[in-house]
Design a protein around this motif. Structure first.
Motif, short mmCIF file in Angstrom:
data_model
loop_
_atom_site.label_atom_id
_atom_site.label_comp_id
_atom_site.label_asym_id
_atom_site.label_seq_id
_atom_site.Cartn_x
_atom_site.Cartn_y
_atom_site.Cartn_z
N UNK A 21 0.83 -1.20 0.00
CA UNK A 21 0.00 0.00 0.00
C UNK A 21 0.87 1.25 0.00
N UNK A 22 1.86 1.25 0.89
CA UNK A 22 2.72 2.44 1.03
C UNK A 22 3.50 2.70 -0.25
N UNK A 23 4.10 1.65 -0.79
CA UNK A 23 4.91 1.81 -2.00
C UNK A 23 4.04 2.21 -3.19
N UNK A 35 7.60 12.90 -11.26
CA UNK A 35 8.90 12.57 -10.66
C UNK A 35 9.45 11.28 -11.25
N UNK A 36 8.54 10.36 -11.60
CA UNK A 36 8.91 9.22 -12.43
C UNK A 36 8.48 9.56 -13.85
N UNK A 37 9.41 9.72 -14.73
CA UNK A 37 9.12 10.22 -16.07
C UNK A 37 8.28 9.24 -16.88
N UNK A 38 7.43 9.80 -17.74
CA UNK A 38 6.64 8.97 -18.65
C UNK A 38 7.58 8.14 -19.53
N UNK A 39 7.23 6.87 -19.67
CA UNK A 39 8.02 5.97 -20.50
C UNK A 39 9.25 5.40 -19.83
N UNK A 40 9.54 5.85 -18.59
CA UNK A 40 10.74 5.35 -17.92
C UNK A 40 10.56 3.91 -17.48
N UNK A 41 11.64 3.16 -17.50
CA UNK A 41 11.60 1.74 -17.16
C UNK A 41 11.49 1.56 -15.65
N UNK A 42 10.66 0.61 -15.25
CA UNK A 42 10.52 0.26 -13.84
C UNK A 42 11.63 -0.74 -13.49
N UNK A 43 12.63 -0.28 -12.78
CA UNK A 43 13.75 -1.15 -12.38
C UNK A 43 13.50 -1.59 -10.94
N UNK A 48 13.13 -1.09 -5.12
CA UNK A 48 13.10 -1.82 -3.85
C UNK A 48 14.09 -1.21 -2.86
N UNK A 49 15.27 -0.88 -3.36
CA UNK A 49 16.29 -0.27 -2.50
C UNK A 49 15.86 1.13 -2.06
N UNK A 50 15.31 1.90 -2.98
CA UNK A 50 14.90 3.28 -2.67
C UNK A 50 13.81 3.32 -1.61
N UNK A 51 12.86 2.37 -1.69
CA UNK A 51 11.72 2.38 -0.77
C UNK A 51 11.91 1.44 0.42
N UNK A 52 13.04 0.76 0.47
CA UNK A 52 13.34 -0.08 1.62
C UNK A 52 12.42 -1.27 1.78
N UNK A 53 12.06 -1.90 0.65
CA UNK A 53 11.18 -3.07 0.69
C UNK A 53 11.78 -4.19 -0.14
N UNK A 54 11.24 -5.39 0.06
CA UNK A 54 11.67 -6.53 -0.75
C UNK A 54 10.92 -6.53 -2.07
N UNK A 55 11.26 -7.47 -2.94
CA UNK A 55 10.63 -7.51 -4.26
C UNK A 55 9.14 -7.84 -4.19
N UNK A 61 2.74 -3.75 -5.65
CA UNK A 61 2.47 -2.34 -5.92
C UNK A 61 2.45 -2.08 -7.42
N UNK A 62 3.38 -2.68 -8.14
CA UNK A 62 3.45 -2.50 -9.59
C UNK A 62 2.21 -3.09 -10.27
N UNK A 63 1.75 -4.24 -9.78
CA UNK A 63 0.53 -4.84 -10.34
C UNK A 63 -0.67 -3.90 -10.16
N UNK A 64 -0.73 -3.26 -9.00
CA UNK A 64 -1.83 -2.32 -8.76
C UNK A 64 -1.74 -1.11 -9.69
N UNK A 65 -0.53 -0.65 -9.91
CA UNK A 65 -0.34 0.49 -10.81
C UNK A 65 -0.72 0.12 -12.25
#
Length: 233
Positions: A21-23, A35-43, A48-55, A61-65
């Motif tokens: 939920x948070x991520x 802040x995340x540019x259009x067309x930018x790749x989701x790495x 995971x490192x930036x938000x301090x979470x596991x995969x 979160x990506x599935x929800x997006x």
């Protein structure tokens, strides 16, 4: 032992959902605001490192997006932030104009006096928010403080509410963010919102629909001009 094991798994799942939920909330805002540019790749590794979470929570979160149409999976290229092409934005605004025009007309028929008062109060708050930015920004927070969602709710048509507040909502907000800072747009948009509420309060459904459609159409013209300007730049 088995019961204890199930409780542990349940706790972990709940924690995972909380992290997701948070991520998801943060990534959603990052995409909408650019802040995340259009067309930018989701790495995944970087996020995971930036938000301090596991995969796991990150992938949820990506599935929800993806369900919000903010992220697309491209064959052999992975997940990327959606790109608002002219065709996509045209489609979004066409749907908005039809659905929100209908919601304004129905709101004029079904709205309660208390809801009219609440709309006026909401617009007073929006005016204060615009003044705080010296008239440069009119971007509404999501949910019940969103003028367009409140109009849809007043229509008492749950299919309209669902269409505008869930399936298309975040993509609509992404489009709206592009026009939120356009010169003179904040004050003009607020004035148009007031005209719509005035028509609704007088139970003039035909006028309310015309004004809402004109409002959405005007927003699309500004969005299109900004898009063309970006291409030229």
């Amino acid at each position: 032992m088995e019961q204890a094991k199930r409780q542990t798994i349940s706790t972990l799942d709940a924690g995972s959902r909380t992290l997701a939920d948070r991520v998801c909330h943060q990534l959603k805002d990052d995409i909408i605001t650019g802040r995340l540019s259009q067309g930018s790749k989701i790495v995944e590794e970087d996020l995971a490192r930036e938000h301090g979470v596991s995969r796991g929570p990150l992938r949820e979160a990506i599935r929800r997006l993806e369900a919000m149409h903010l992220v697309q999976r491209i064959p052999h290229a992975g997940a990327r932030v959606v790109t608002l092409s002219e065709k996509m934005m045209s489609d979004v605004y066409s749907v908005r104009e039809a659905l929100e025009g209908m919601s304004a007309r129905l709101a004029a028929e079904f709205i309660k006096p208390k809801e009219v008062d609440e709309l006026w109060l909401l617009l007073e708050q929006h005016e204060k928010n615009i003044d705080e930015t010296e008239g440069t920004v009119y971007f509404q927070r999501e949910g019940d403080v969103d003028f367009h969602i409140r109009i849809a709710q007043a229509s008492q048509n749950q299919l309209l509410v669902k269409s505008l507040s869930s399936e298309l909502y975040q993509l609509i907000r992404m489009c709206r963010y592009r026009t939120a800072k356009a010169p003179s747009r904040p004050t003009k948009a607020l004035g148009e919102h007031r005209q719509i509420v005035d028509a609704i309060s007088r139970r003039d459904g035909e006028l309310a629909e015309i004004l809402m459609r004109r409002h959405i159409s005007g927003a699309w013209q500004i969005a299109r001009e900004l898009l063309l300007k970006d291409h030229h730049d």
